[in-house]
Write an enzyme that holds these catalytic residues in place. Structure first.
Site, PDB file in Angstrom:
ATOM      1  CD  GLU A  89      99.458  90.823 113.595  1.00 51.23           C
ATOM      2  OE1 GLU A  89      99.598  89.410 113.891  1.00 51.23           O
ATOM      3  OE2 GLU A  89      99.498  90.397 112.387  1.00 51.23           O
ATOM      4  N   GLY A 137     105.775  80.589  91.845  1.00 52.52           N
ATOM      5  CA  GLY A 137     104.873  81.763  92.700  1.00 52.52           C
ATOM      6  C   GLY A 137     105.200  80.568  94.149  1.00 52.52           C
ATOM      7  CB  VAL A 193     105.605  84.138  85.812  1.00 50.84           C
ATOM      8  CG1 VAL A 193     104.676  83.674  84.664  1.00 50.84           C
ATOM      9  CG2 VAL A 193     106.515  83.213  86.040  1.00 50.84           C
ATOM     10  CB  ALA A 210      99.191  81.451 106.070  1.00 53.83           C
ATOM     11  CD  GLN A 211      93.795  78.407 109.294  1.00 59.68           C
ATOM     12  OE1 GLN A 211      93.377  77.725 109.239  1.00 59.68           O
ATOM     13  NE2 GLN A 211      93.597  79.851 109.470  1.00 59.68           N
ATOM     14  N   GLY A 224     105.471  81.033  97.611  1.00 56.47           N
ATOM     15  CA  GLY A 224     104.600  81.984  98.677  1.00 56.47           C
ATOM     16  C   GLY A 224     104.234  80.143  99.577  1.00 56.47           C
ATOM     17  CG  PHE A 225     102.435  79.907 103.168  1.00 57.06           C
ATOM     18  CD1 PHE A 225     102.942  79.844 104.382  1.00 57.06           C
ATOM     19  CD2 PHE A 225     102.163  81.924 103.508  1.00 57.06           C
ATOM     20  CE1 PHE A 225     103.090  80.581 105.358  1.00 57.06           C
ATOM     21  CE2 PHE A 225     102.681  82.725 105.068  1.00 57.06           C
ATOM     22  CZ  PHE A 225     103.494  81.875 105.586  1.00 57.06           C
ATOM     23  N   GLY A 226     101.418  78.715  99.613  1.00 52.80           N
ATOM     24  CA  GLY A 226     100.812  78.352  98.099  1.00 52.80           C
ATOM     25  C   GLY A 226     101.432  77.253  97.635  1.00 52.80           C
ATOM     26  CG  ASP A 252      96.794  85.690  99.503  1.00 46.56           C
ATOM     27  OD1 ASP A 252      96.139  85.447  99.719  1.00 46.56           O
ATOM     28  OD2 ASP A 252      97.962  86.769  99.932  1.00 46.56           O
TER      29      ASP A 252
END
Lengths: 450, 450
Positions: free
Chosen positions: B180, B21, B89, B326-327, B23-25, B309
């Site tokens: 949003e 992955g 994967v 995200a954080q 992404g952010f992580g 997540d």
């Protein structure tokens, strides 16, 4: 009368002008009509106008689709007599004075056809699957996707021949689009991305440009052709003149006597006018363009005009054919829009109809860009090349972009690309499966770290 | 050993870290590993990292896909120990210490799973067709396409009920994404586009936000929920609390007792973790997240970590669950990357393995933006709202965008949108057929010109 398709008011007695196509020609026509008291309808298959000369930059990940496209509705926000409809025009019935949009008839008093052209494969439409052309935003995104996936596949490929095939790009056609694509591809492989890959050396990529004629840019002066060749060779593009693509397959292209194994073939060789012209039942040239009168009208139908890439027109100035470029379409549109406006105003004032003066094409020049910072240009007969030509090219293209937001976005993206050789729009969207032969017994060492 | 898929060097004796992955992580993990002498492989289905918190702005035509996405290769251009591969994967075989990528096994010494989550329909996967969710760039483009087509269809529609259905937007789920989306949709209808349409009055559009709980933004303090409700109501969004969507169909949504006829349903209600977690054979929570140890490792497998997540983790600080934002993913990635780095460095130096300190989540706050210039925020416990909160939101989001080019592009687009209420990315790409009922006997007058 049901003209709901174009959303024109069928209860109104106002003259009705239907424009087919929201490209350079159609937009120029509607703008030139100004604020006359008429019902104007523009119908297009897409909801946006594309700045075609920069489409190759979407294909090569330098610009975003929306940098060079503007919703047609947005363009005419303040011209309240213009109605914009999303739909496909299937045919024109000249006798009924109607066009058929999505199966429904729409009456017109004046009709302007500006439906443009598409890429053509000289009777080999089966080549399209392997050699996409570049006419729409979707085409640009598709070429970008294929190009970026080719480098990804090369990174994973362990079979040296298959890897070579992933890193070979063949561009068919040496006109402006072909030269621009080839230059940009070579620059991506040599400057933008080498550092991003760990196993494949992208600077070994080959970009081959095939041109059937004996020089590049056949529509420009010979000096420009020579300069373009020089610039392309500096960028390591292999230019093959007098070489036709005689077969295009999934695994490569037959270029003259040689078969070039490649998975990346881009088509910039031929165009054919919109098939809509056929429904007129009048003379077409061999590219399917409607042969028009000196006032750009269809023979026998003075209230029907054809402009831009869809028309085979001659300039009254020198008897030369009007070229299929943006300025040809824009000038044609402005001419037709003013002509219709003058006739409607004369009619309203009870005056005699003004005489129609034949259309004259004014050639402001031609240019093509080669890579990040070079171009060739022929402006009012003055031939320039290199960085100066690139600056002229960049300035003129930004000037003609349709709205201020696009101008700023393009300027910023170019500045960035110029300063850092980086390309910001390198996203693979949609299908991103890599078809890699993966022989089980092979491993691969990293390339030497630079 | 054939690990060609990740292009890791199978002849090398270096420790191998596989990150699933980008992404952010995953990105935070690889960055935190720094320049350690290891083979690091990041594998992702996409070639780019998406800045998810701004995805709704792609869906609502304020930003371009490439403004919020960066090629993963580009991020690690200068971190030479990182290999990036495009691929999916399929499963993890904990016993073999291998992951299967595109059918091929890849060995790992350390494994970090950061495969994220997708939208979930609570067992009603058939709803997805009518109510797309928002997790990928493609999702964003699809929602944008549907929204823009809805207004085009309304312009052509002559049946008042069908027109009403085109102009009704239902957003399911009152979390940050739902709020949003609803705010932006309402603003588009009321401010960005009314002047672009000649027949339909887009300010009559209804935006309905359904939330099953008794307040919006359930993950934020109650004051923020109240402020968000107030901001949304100012933007004419109809908020319905304690209302579940019990059926989603092509022609509408059942919201509590009422059936709302609409063609535009957006799903922002539920998520489920990547199905990859199942292959571990360990405990999952009801959203499919892997229940991890205090050091984010999989029980019984100290060399396998799950972050972001995909993980059900608790913070050592207060025993609270780490939220799926995200954080949370970034802090988890940084924690795991440093932990692995310390262990490998200790091993190389022949020292004892350091003790693992449990992961502590540090909550910097939460925010959600409502429309063009308002937001609600809870920053270090201080609750703010309105324009000030929007400025804070905008500043923080620009700060966290991954590269400078994206920062500039987003800043410019926001300035433009803020100043002119205009949205630049209003292109309908892909299928743009309008399915309009067109009763033959109806005509339609233009709306009064304003």
């Amino acid at each position: 009368m049901r003209d709901v398709v174009l959303m024109l008011d069928s209860t109104s007695n106002k003259p009705r002008i239907v424009i087919v196509g929201g490209g350079f020609g159609g937009v120029a026509t509607a703008k030139a009509l100004g604020d006359i008291d008429a019902e104007i309808g523009i119908v297009d298959k897409r909801n946006y106008n594309v700045f075609q000369p920069l489409l190759y930059q979407v294909a090569t990940a330098a610009l975003n689709p929306s940098d060079i496209a503007t919703p047609i509705r947005r363009i005419f926000r303040h011209q309240k007599n213009v109605n914009v409809a999303l739909g496909e025009v299937e045919r024109v019935a000249l006798d009924e004075q109607q066009v058929y949009v999505e199966g429904e008839p729409v009456h017109y008093d004046y009709l302007v056809l500006a439906a443009g052209c598409n890429h053509a494969y000289f009777g080999h439409e089966e080549w399209e699957e392997f050699a996409p052309g570049l006419k729409t935003i979707e085409d640009g995104s598709e070429i970008r996707r294929r190009m970026l996936l080719a480098f990804e596949a090369a990174e994973l490929e362990t079979d040296p021949e298959a890897c070579r095939s992933c890193l070979t790009f063949v561009v068919v056609g040496g006109g402006p689009t072909g030269c621009e694509l080839a230059g940009a591809l070579s620059e991506i492989a040599h400057k933008s991305i080498p550092e991003d890959f760990r196993h494949v050396d992208t600077t070994t990529a080959r970009v081959i440009l095939l041109e059937g004629g004996d020089r590049l840019l056949p529509s420009m002066p010979e000096k420009c052709s020579r300069d373009a060749l020089k610039h392309l060779e500096e960028l390591k593009v292999e230019v093959r003149l007098k070489t036709y693509a005689s077969d295009v397959r999934k695994d490569g292209v037959q270029a003259g006597d040689e078969f070039i194994p490649t998975k990346n073939i881009l088509w910039a060789a031929g165009v054919a006018a919109s098939p809509l012209g056929k429904s007129l039942g009048v003379e077409l040239d061999k590219a399917g363009r409607v042969v028009v009168e000196p006032d750009l009208s269809v023979p026998g139908h003075p209230n029907v005009f054809v402009i831009g890439d869809q028309a085979a027109a001659q300039s009254a100035k020198n008897g030369q054919p009007v070229p299929g470029v943006a300025q040809g379409a824009m000038q044609g549109g402005t001419y037709v829009g003013r002509l219709i406006r003058a006739e409607l105003q004369a009619k309203e004032a009870g005056h005699q109809q003004p005489n129609r003066k034949a259309f004259s094409y004014f050639d402001k020049g031609n240019m093509a860009t080669i890579g990040r910072s070079k171009a060739v240009a022929d402006i009012f007969g003055i031939k320039i090349k290199g960085f100066i030509a690139w600056l002229a090219w960049a300035g003129i293209h930004i000037l003609f972009l349709i709205n201020f937001r696009n101008k700023v976005a393009v300027f910023m993206n170019w500045t960035w690309t110029y300063l850092f050789s980086d390309r910001g729009a390198r996203l693979i969207l949609g299908n991103n499966r890599i078809d890699v032969k993966r022989p089980p017994d092979m491993t691969r060492k990293a390339k030497p770290k630079g």
